[in-house]
Scaffold this motif. Structure first.
Motif, PDB file in Angstrom:
ATOM      1  N   GLY A 197       8.366  19.912  -1.968  1.00 32.21           N
ATOM      2  CA  GLY A 197       7.916  18.629  -1.263  1.00 32.21           C
ATOM      3  C   GLY A 197       6.394  18.597  -1.541  1.00 32.21           C
ATOM      4  O   GLY A 197       6.076  17.604  -1.167  1.00 32.21           O
ATOM      5  N   GLY A 198       5.708  19.212  -2.363  1.00 41.54           N
ATOM      6  CA  GLY A 198       4.445  19.418  -2.689  1.00 41.54           C
ATOM      7  C   GLY A 198       4.095  18.517  -4.056  1.00 41.54           C
ATOM      8  O   GLY A 198       4.974  18.038  -4.610  1.00 41.54           O
ATOM      9  N   ASP A 199       2.723  18.345  -4.283  1.00 40.63           N
ATOM     10  CA  ASP A 199       2.437  17.750  -5.307  1.00 40.63           C
ATOM     11  C   ASP A 199       1.281  18.519  -6.069  1.00 40.63           C
ATOM     12  O   ASP A 199       0.123  18.485  -5.395  1.00 40.63           O
ATOM     13  CB  ASP A 199       1.850  16.132  -5.275  1.00 40.63           C
ATOM     14  N   PRO A 200       1.415  19.370  -7.028  1.00 39.30           N
ATOM     15  CA  PRO A 200       0.607  20.003  -7.697  1.00 39.30           C
ATOM     16  C   PRO A 200      -0.917  19.467  -8.050  1.00 39.30           C
ATOM     17  O   PRO A 200      -1.970  20.048  -7.802  1.00 39.30           O
ATOM     18  CB  PRO A 200       1.063  20.925  -9.002  1.00 39.30           C
ATOM     19  N   VAL A 201      -0.697  18.151  -8.553  1.00 40.25           N
ATOM     20  CA  VAL A 201      -2.000  17.382  -8.881  1.00 40.25           C
ATOM     21  C   VAL A 201      -2.634  17.341  -7.690  1.00 40.25           C
ATOM     22  O   VAL A 201      -4.214  17.404  -7.599  1.00 40.25           O
ATOM     23  CB  VAL A 201      -1.853  16.214  -9.601  1.00 40.25           C
ATOM     24  N   GLU A 202      -2.110  16.960  -6.609  1.00 40.19           N
ATOM     25  CA  GLU A 202      -2.968  16.333  -5.214  1.00 40.19           C
ATOM     26  C   GLU A 202      -3.363  17.964  -4.735  1.00 40.19           C
ATOM     27  O   GLU A 202      -4.463  17.992  -4.334  1.00 40.19           O
ATOM     28  CB  GLU A 202      -1.927  15.737  -4.428  1.00 40.19           C
ATOM     29  N   GLU A 203      -2.615  18.968  -4.681  1.00 39.37           N
ATOM     30  CA  GLU A 203      -3.246  20.056  -4.319  1.00 39.37           C
ATOM     31  C   GLU A 203      -4.399  20.853  -4.795  1.00 39.37           C
ATOM     32  O   GLU A 203      -5.293  21.110  -4.544  1.00 39.37           O
ATOM     33  CB  GLU A 203      -1.929  21.169  -4.500  1.00 39.37           C
ATOM     34  N   LYS A 204      -4.425  20.458  -6.383  1.00 41.69           N
ATOM     35  CA  LYS A 204      -5.584  20.979  -7.266  1.00 41.69           C
ATOM     36  C   LYS A 204      -6.749  19.966  -6.764  1.00 41.69           C
ATOM     37  O   LYS A 204      -7.651  20.665  -6.862  1.00 41.69           O
ATOM     38  CB  LYS A 204      -5.176  20.839  -8.573  1.00 41.69           C
ATOM     39  N   ARG A 205      -6.500  18.980  -6.517  1.00 42.19           N
ATOM     40  CA  ARG A 205      -7.571  17.842  -6.341  1.00 42.19           C
ATOM     41  C   ARG A 205      -8.351  18.381  -5.135  1.00 42.19           C
ATOM     42  O   ARG A 205      -9.357  18.477  -4.740  1.00 42.19           O
ATOM     43  CB  ARG A 205      -7.116  16.318  -6.265  1.00 42.19           C
ATOM     44  N   GLN A 206      -7.373  18.499  -3.842  1.00 41.53           N
ATOM     45  CA  GLN A 206      -7.915  19.120  -2.439  1.00 41.53           C
ATOM     46  C   GLN A 206      -8.535  20.260  -2.684  1.00 41.53           C
ATOM     47  O   GLN A 206      -9.718  20.519  -2.069  1.00 41.53           O
ATOM     48  CB  GLN A 206      -6.738  19.102  -1.775  1.00 41.53           C
ATOM     49  N   ARG A 207      -8.007  21.443  -3.408  1.00 41.37           N
ATOM     50  CA  ARG A 207      -8.741  22.632  -3.676  1.00 41.37           C
ATOM     51  C   ARG A 207     -10.403  22.396  -4.350  1.00 41.37           C
ATOM     52  O   ARG A 207     -11.187  22.831  -3.865  1.00 41.37           O
ATOM     53  CB  ARG A 207      -8.032  23.523  -4.705  1.00 41.37           C
ATOM     54  N   LYS A 208     -10.253  21.612  -5.226  1.00 39.80           N
ATOM     55  CA  LYS A 208     -11.657  21.098  -5.989  1.00 39.80           C
ATOM     56  C   LYS A 208     -12.552  20.867  -4.783  1.00 39.80           C
ATOM     57  O   LYS A 208     -13.825  20.763  -4.704  1.00 39.80           O
ATOM     58  CB  LYS A 208     -11.497  20.257  -7.134  1.00 39.80           C
ATOM     59  N   LEU A 209     -12.005  19.517  -3.864  1.00 42.31           N
ATOM     60  CA  LEU A 209     -12.938  18.910  -2.916  1.00 42.31           C
ATOM     61  C   LEU A 209     -13.452  20.070  -1.695  1.00 42.31           C
ATOM     62  O   LEU A 209     -14.585  20.059  -1.827  1.00 42.31           O
ATOM     63  CB  LEU A 209     -11.771  17.907  -2.244  1.00 42.31           C
ATOM     64  N   LYS A 210     -12.565  20.891  -1.410  1.00 36.90           N
ATOM     65  CA  LYS A 210     -12.880  21.830  -0.675  1.00 36.90           C
ATOM     66  C   LYS A 210     -13.999  22.919  -1.076  1.00 36.90           C
ATOM     67  O   LYS A 210     -15.113  23.241  -0.495  1.00 36.90           O
ATOM     68  CB  LYS A 210     -11.631  22.654   0.054  1.00 36.90           C
TER      69      LYS A 210
END
Length: 141
Positions: free
Chosen positions: A83-96
């Motif tokens: 149920g995840g989205d790898p692109v969104e997860e990657k964006r969140q990691r970069k933001l953090k």
């Protein structure tokens, strides 16, 4: 996963030549290798998440080998299935990471001094706080 025929091997990848326009060389299950006119080879994984087609960057060849790209694709597929989205997860990691890099003691201390000013602390208290901050700045390498 969609099924494309597995056509890539390490030898075929090394033999790819740049053209006037970018072109894609497919592997299997959404993994493909765009070949740029500059000769750059960048792994991409095409998938659908929540009804939207997305493309995930997996790195460049030869830094990321064919086997590593396939492993990253499989990990991304598992994340999508959960149920995840790898692109969104990657964006969140970069933001953090960007927020963490900007949060330094210096910034926090300056914000605290500004807060003390807004609260109406005495000038002597503010002067002492700024003095401590200057001492810390000089002591830092």
């Amino acid at each position: 996963m969609e099924s494309w025929p597995i056509i890539l091997t390490a030898i075929k990848i090394q033999g790819l030549k740049p053209a006037a326009k970018p072109y894609k060389v497919p592997d299997a299950d959404g993994l493909f290798l765009p070949v740029q006119p500059s000769g750059a080879l960048l792994w991409r994984y095409r998938y659908k998440a929540h009804g939207t087609e997305r493309k995930l960057s997996l790195g460049s060849f030869p830094e990321v080998s064919l086997a590593q790209a396939r492993k990253k694709r499989d990990l991304a597929y598992c994340e999508i299935e959960d149920g995840g989205d790898p692109v969104e997860e990657k964006r969140q990691r970069k933001l953090k990471a960007a927020i963490a890099a900007q949060t330094t003691f210096q910034l926090v201390a300056e914000e605290y001094i500004q807060k003390m000013e807004l609260e109406g602390r005495s000038p002597a208290t503010l002067k002492k706080a700024r003095w401590f901050l200057e001492l810390l700045d000089r002591a830092a390498p």
